[in-house]
Write a protein that holds these residues in place. Structure first.
Motif, short mmCIF file in Angstrom:
data_model
loop_
_atom_site.label_atom_id
_atom_site.label_comp_id
_atom_site.label_asym_id
_atom_site.label_seq_id
_atom_site.Cartn_x
_atom_site.Cartn_y
_atom_site.Cartn_z
N VAL A 1 -7.34 6.44 5.25
CA VAL A 1 -7.87 5.75 4.29
C VAL A 1 -8.26 4.18 4.63
CG1 VAL A 1 -7.66 4.84 1.73
CG2 VAL A 1 -6.89 7.18 2.45
N GLU A 2 -7.17 3.77 5.32
CA GLU A 2 -7.25 2.30 5.63
C GLU A 2 -8.43 2.12 6.75
OE1 GLU A 2 -5.43 -0.56 5.43
OE2 GLU A 2 -5.84 -1.66 7.61
N LEU B 1 -2.48 7.48 4.85
CA LEU B 1 -2.66 6.16 4.59
C LEU B 1 -3.69 5.55 5.71
CD1 LEU B 1 0.42 4.59 2.71
CD2 LEU B 1 -1.32 6.20 1.92
N GLY C 1 -8.53 10.93 -0.31
CA GLY C 1 -7.10 10.71 0.55
C GLY C 1 -5.90 11.33 -0.33
N LYS C 2 -6.21 11.07 -1.63
CA LYS C 2 -5.29 11.79 -2.81
C LYS C 2 -5.22 13.12 -2.74
CE LYS C 2 -5.27 7.40 -5.87
NZ LYS C 2 -5.75 7.11 -6.93
N GLU D 1 1.34 8.53 -6.32
CA GLU D 1 1.15 10.08 -5.87
C GLU D 1 2.17 10.74 -5.52
OE1 GLU D 1 -2.29 10.74 -6.16
OE2 GLU D 1 -2.40 9.00 -7.10
N TRP E 1 1.08 4.00 -3.09
CA TRP E 1 0.73 5.43 -3.04
C TRP E 1 2.16 6.26 -3.22
CZ3 TRP E 1 -3.42 8.51 -1.30
CH2 TRP E 1 -4.64 7.58 -0.95
N ASN F 1 -12.15 8.48 1.84
CA ASN F 1 -12.27 7.29 0.70
C ASN F 1 -10.84 7.65 -0.07
OD1 ASN F 1 -12.69 9.43 -1.46
ND2 ASN F 1 -14.96 9.26 -0.96
N ARG F 2 -10.50 6.79 -1.08
CA ARG F 2 -9.19 6.96 -1.67
C ARG F 2 -9.16 8.37 -2.53
NH1 ARG F 2 -6.68 1.97 -1.35
NH2 ARG F 2 -5.23 2.61 -2.74
N SER F 3 -10.28 8.70 -2.95
CA SER F 3 -9.81 9.94 -3.98
C SER F 3 -9.71 11.18 -3.03
CB SER F 3 -10.88 10.24 -5.03
OG SER F 3 -12.34 10.44 -4.23
N GLU G 1 0.94 -1.10 0.04
CA GLU G 1 -0.01 0.10 -0.09
C GLU G 1 1.05 1.46 0.01
OE1 GLU G 1 -3.08 -0.60 -0.66
OE2 GLU G 1 -4.12 1.22 -0.03
#
Ligand code: ADP
Ligand code: MG
Ligand code: ZN
Length: 464
Positions: free
Chosen positions: A363-364, A360, A373-374, A339, A335, A369-371, A331
């Protein structure tokens, strides 16, 4: 016919000052601003060896598993050229600092002949029909690494030079900035027929990976064509002309005797005590190859990830710092590669590993959510603020509250009766559409798993 290649690699050592005088060794500063009687070759000026340069050369020799000689010496290599104010270059000849050793190239080992210290020449600038000389580079410390003729293809030569660069940068010996000429190489190539060795040619001053590979491929093809036509390869020194993509002869090959090497009378022998050697050894970091082996065993990452993340020491250190805080190697790798390295393309890894790991973790845990998080990662990167601070400022936390989300889901179902009917009629894709609508209404903050479950619940069974 078998291709035989050996490289002579020059790397500029990362010292403050030149090899034999106190002038600054960096390339900044106007032409001829970093000079003194020693590096201008004034009569009577005497060289004094730079200890730091020796230390860096020892580091390199250790990293390449060379035998380091307790006693080595300097020699004068004589030739006449405007870039050489003394009329000779101080180098090492019959007693080099180190010999033997090897470089790892995947499964292969390429042997090294020697590694020695020498000074760089001045720089000639040809412009407007005139030639100008900049002595800033004269006397800058270099190491020369000479490989055995064990390289088998132009591609492998390129990989070898890349491995040298990686290692030297890792151990802080050289920046190896090829655009600044801090890493360059002469390539020797011949073609062997059975056990009959071929005549070799030498291509001088290749200063990019591409030039090295292309020049060798050109020369390999040229020699092969000659030999197949029953003709001889002439021993020559060649220059690579990038523009025309051809290697052109500059002179017949010079032999060692042409240089009239003799011992440098102004410098005593270089003696390296075992104590000093041990001290330098202790200061050496884990080498890239060792690190790769350890990562394979420890993290179980795909080979590609390992290669990318161990290419630079700073990145590899970062990965390990992040994994200590968030122990999910794959993971962290994902990332970082998708990213963080994208953001850091032109600069350094400004985000602290602790902040990276925390994102991270959010998100975990499903808080982001992932987006989102980004998005948070990018914000942290650009603003230099920590994730906590930004989360408070901005409304990014994921909606994972079933009550709040089912209101949105009901609204979406009510507004899109056709899609709901399609789904019930067996059209799976209608579900993705509805999920998209939920994400839109929540500005991407809905927990996708929960939203999907709520949608399915609201829709009831479909026909399939
Ligand atoms: P010189 O003294 O002429 O510089 P060296 O013997 O020191 O020659 O070798 C210089 C480089 O040429 C080394 O990298 C070596 O591996 C390479 N080399 C030697 N023989 C061959 C050959 N037959 N074909 C290709 N490269 C060679
Ligand atoms: Mg040579
Ligand atoms: Zn100087």
């Amino acid at each position: 016919m078998e291709t035989v290649i050996g490289l002579e690699i020059h790397a500029q050592l990362k010292t403050e000052t030149k090899l034999f005088c106190g002038c600054r060794a960096d390339s900044a500063g106007p032409p001829n601003s970093r000079t003194c009687p020693v590096c201008l070759g004034m009569p009577g000026a005497l060289p004094v060896l730079n200890k730091r340069a020796v230390e860096l050369a020892i580091r390199a020799a250790l990293a390449f598993h060379c035998e380091i000689h307790p006693r080595s010496s300097f020699a004068r290599k004589n030739y006449f050229y405007p870039d050489l104010p003394k009329g000779y270059q101080i180098s090492q000849y019959d007693e080099p600092l180190a010999s033997g050793g090897w470089l790892e190239l995947g499964e292969r080992r390429i042997g090294l002949r020697r590694l020695h210290l020498e000074e760089d020449a001045a720089k000639l600038v040809h412009q407007g029909g005139r030639s100008l000389i900049d002595f800033n580079r004269a006397g800058v410390p270099l190491i020369e690494i000479v490989t055995e003729p064990e390289v088998r293809s132009p591609r492998e030569a390129r990989e070898l030079l890349q491995a040298v660069r990686r290692t030297l940068r890792y151990i802080g010996v050289s920046n190896c900035d090829m655009e600044k000429g801090e890493l360059r190489c002469d390539a020797n190539i011949s073609l062997r027929c059975g056990d009959r060795a071929g005549t070799r040619t030498e291509i001088k001053n290749l200063n990019s990976f591409r030039a090295l590979e292309e020049a060798l491929a050109f020369e390999e093809a040229r020699q092969r064509a000659l030999l197949l036509a029953g003709r001889e390869v002439e021993q020559q020194t060649l220059d690579w002309d990038e523009a025309s993509g051809r290697a052109v002869p500059i002179r017949g090959k010079e032999e060692a005797e042409d240089y009239r090497y003799f011992p440098e009378p102004d410098l005593p022998p270089l003696l390296i005590s075992s104590d000093w050697l041990e001290e330098v050894k202790r200061g050496l970091p884990e080498l890239p190859e060792e690190r790769r082996r350890r990562w394979r065993a420890e993290y179980g990452l795909p080979e590609y990830d390992i290669e990318v993340l161990t290419e630079e020491r700073e990145i590899a250190d970062y990965f390990e710092a992040a994994v200590r805080l968030f122990p999910h190697p794959k993971e962290v790798s994902n990332w970082m590669m998708t990213e963080l390295l994208r953001l850091a393309k032109e600069g350094e890894l400004r985000l602290k590993p602790a902040d990276f790991a925390q994102i991270l973790r959010l998100v975990e845990e499903g808080k982001l959510n992932r987006s989102a998080g980004k998005e948070l990662l990018e914000e942290c990167y650009r603003t230099g603020k920590g994730p906590e601070e930004l989360l408070q400022e901005r409304d990014l936390l994921q909606i994972s509250d079933a009550g709040e989300l089912s209101a949105v889901v009901s609204a979406v179902l009510a507004e899109n009766p056709q899609a709901a009917a399609d789904y019930k009629g067996g059209k799976e894709q209608a579900l993705s559409f509805l999920l998209g609508q939920v994400m839109r209404k929540t500005k991407g903050k809905a927990d996708p798993k929960l939203a999907r479950a709520l949608l399915l619940e609201g829709l009831g069974p479909n026909r399939t």
